[in-house]
Design an enzyme around this catalytic site. Structure first.
Site, PDB file in Angstrom:
ATOM      1  CG  MET A   1      -1.007   4.127   6.750  1.00 59.58           C
ATOM      2  SD  MET A   1      -1.029   5.047   7.992  1.00 59.58           S
ATOM      3  CE  MET A   1      -0.228   6.652   7.278  1.00 59.58           C
TER       4      MET A   1
ATOM      5  CB  VAL B   1     -12.094   2.103  -0.212  1.00 56.04           C
ATOM      6  CG1 VAL B   1     -12.894   2.353  -1.618  1.00 56.04           C
ATOM      7  CG2 VAL B   1     -10.675   1.776  -0.302  1.00 56.04           C
TER       8      VAL B   1
ATOM      9  CE  LYS C   1      -6.458   3.818  -0.813  1.00 57.38           C
ATOM     10  NZ  LYS C   1      -5.540   3.086  -1.443  1.00 57.38           N
TER      11      LYS C   1
ATOM     12  CG  ASP D   1       2.144  -0.970  -3.086  1.00 50.35           C
ATOM     13  OD1 ASP D   1       3.099  -1.853  -2.966  1.00 50.35           O
ATOM     14  OD2 ASP D   1       1.459  -0.673  -2.424  1.00 50.35           O
TER      15      ASP D   1
ATOM     16  N   PRO E   1      -0.722  -8.176  -6.030  1.00 49.30           N
ATOM     17  CG  PRO E   1      -0.355 -10.398  -5.753  1.00 49.30           C
ATOM     18  CD  PRO E   1       0.186  -9.318  -5.638  1.00 49.30           C
TER      19      PRO E   1
ATOM     20  CG  ASN F   1      -2.563  -1.852  -5.095  1.00 49.93           C
ATOM     21  OD1 ASN F   1      -3.692  -1.614  -4.432  1.00 49.93           O
ATOM     22  ND2 ASN F   1      -1.534  -1.680  -4.374  1.00 49.93           N
TER      23      ASN F   1
ATOM     24  CG  ASP G   1      -5.457   2.681  -4.698  1.00 52.78           C
ATOM     25  OD1 ASP G   1      -6.480   3.056  -5.115  1.00 52.78           O
ATOM     26  OD2 ASP G   1      -5.117   2.027  -3.722  1.00 52.78           O
TER      27      ASP G   1
END
Length: 481
Positions: free
Chosen positions: A25, A28, A43, A141, A144, A146, A158
């Site tokens: 979805m 970057v 992003k 969320d 790992p 992120n 994020d």
């Protein structure tokens, strides 16, 4: 097929260079900010996320909240825009700090980390979460993928918008909320509709640390069906058996994974323990959300052939510089700023507040962290009390700090804290003539909560003191004409 290609220009400012990440979805890109001459990450979110105006408004709101936070372990959000494609569709995009390194997920493909390193990374993630939770921002969320491992430590990617680019779980769309995330790190209570809860981030952090220590997830969860099955069976988390791991850290990790959110430790407590007794948060700046003038829909244009690339390849570290500058400004100008803050109506005008604030007590950063004449001359003696809030935004921020501290000590129930935080944030909305009424209603809510035993008497007194101090500051300014 991606609507973006190299050399495209966004907002007549950001020139795309190369794609460095791609998901279901989002994608970057490494880009150049030609106004500030620095490399950035752009992003771009999928066009279907922009088709729903309500969802697009949520994306903007989440990005705005994330942009208020600067912290050494958080990737900074710089900007938000919407690019109009030739077919008329919109692509929402965020401009963020470009971070060099590799994700924790990539590192774990070679096996678990040694326990001291795993705990250190978890402590840095916990510090980022603690700073965000204090201002009401929940990541939703943590996983790992992120967490970026850099030369200067871990950075959480994020904040505020991670879940917008993730898979939806089975209840998505039934409650009007964005119910997204990653199954293996999804707290059980999130399967039930309700507001975002900092304890859910703590659960995800516990799952992350468990996997970082052992190389495997704490529970056999890969799909949403697995999440429901584990909950139905009440599958217990296997004990941690890692050679040399201190027993209290093993216990804290398992406590993070408790099915009951109230039994989980706070992110601040985890940051302190995992950081070997260091403070949960270094000095953290909360940036004001500035009103941005309306502009026509952003066009995507081809960059001219002779676009000058930015020579810098290493991402800047604005958080550290801005924090040091903030310390000097607060120390040298707090008395002047308090005297020059505008009348109450300015809170409604959309102008930025006269001064930024820190989440800690207003003590300038230690000169041990910086050197030179500025830091040597700007450090006064540390005040013992915070200055009275002189704008409604400052009052709301101070309220949020007291409520977060009370939550961490168990002196207020989560619903009451959320209600008071929300009412404080609404004080500067609407017409100025209605603000006195909203302030009185907030004072009444605090008193009612104390009478009902939903909030500790000390916490209630601190909140009432803030309201009184704000009212007195307004009277004082009015007397000065």
């Amino acid at each position: 097929m991606s609507p973006f290609t190299p050399t495209l220009r966004l907002h007549d400012r950001y020139v795309l260079r190369e794609r460095i990440g791609l998901g279901g979805m989002s994608e970057v890109w490494r880009a150049d900010d030609e106004v500030l001459h620095r490399p950035v990450a752009v992003k771009a979110l999928a066009t279907q996320l922009a088709a729903d105006p309500q969802l697009r408004a949520t994306i903007q709101r989440e990005a705005r909240a994330a942009a208020r936070l600067t912290h050494p372990n958080v990737t900074q959000v710089y900007d938000y825009g919407e690019a109009t494609l030739p077919d008329g569709s919109l692509v929402p995009y965020l401009v963020m700090e470009l971070v060099e390194g590799r994700t924790l997920a990539d590192r774990l493909t070679t096996g678990p980390l040694a326990w001291p390193e795993a705990v250190r990374v978890a402590g840095q993630v916990a510090a980022a979460l603690a700073a965000a939770h204090r201002i009401g921002v929940v990541h939703r969320d943590v996983k790992p993928g992120n967490v970026m491992l850099t030369e200067t430590g871990a950075k959480v990617l994020d904040f505020g918008i991670a879940t917008l680019a993730g898979p939806r779980h089975p209840l998505a769309g039934q409650t009007g909320e964005l119910m997204m995330g990653t199954p293996a790190y999804f707290a059980p209570e999130r399967m039930t509709p309700g507001p975002a809860n900092p304890a859910s981030d703590v659960y995800a952090l516990g799952a992350l640390l468990y996997r970082t220590l052992t190389g495997r997830a704490p529970l056999p969860v890969q799909t949403w069906e697995d999440v429901l099955d584990v909950q139905a069976r009440r599958t217990p988390v296997p004990p941690l058996r890692v050679s040399g791991l201190p027993a209290d850290i093993a216990e804290l990790t398992l406590a993070c994974l408790s099915p009951d959110p109230a039994r989980r430790p706070t992110a601040a407590r985890l940051a302190t323990r995992f950081g070997s007794g260091q403070p949960a948060d270094p000095p953290t700046a909360i940036l004001p959300t500035l009103a941005r003038p309306e502009h026509p829909p952003t066009l995507i244009e081809r960059a001219p052939a002779a676009v000058r690339p930015v020579p810098a390849a290493v991402p800047q570290r604005p958080a550290a510089r801005s924090n040091r500058l903030l310390g000097v400004l607060v120390a040298a100008g707090v008395a002047l700023l308090l005297g020059l803050v505008g009348m109450l109506a300015l809170d409604d005008s959309g102008n930025p507040p006269a001064a930024q604030r820190t989440t800690e007590a207003p003590v300038p950063e230690s000169t041990a962290e910086s050197s030179g004449p500025a830091s040597a001359t700007a450090e006064p003696s540390a005040p013992t009390t915070a200055p009275a809030p002189v704008t409604l935004r400052q009052l709301a921020a101070a309220f949020a700090d007291v409520l977060a501290e009370a939550e961490s000590r168990g002196e207020i129930d989560r619903d009451t804290a959320s209600d008071l935080r929300e009412k404080a944030a609404e004080l500067d909305r609407g017409k100025p003539k209605d603000r006195a009424k909203r302030l009185a209603e907030l004072r009444e809510r605090v008193a009612d909560a104390a009478d009902d035993g939903r909030i500790g008497t000390d916490t209630a007194a601190r909140l009432q003191d803030l309201l009184t101090a704000y009212a007195q500051s307004q009277g004082g300014r009015g007397d000065e004409g």
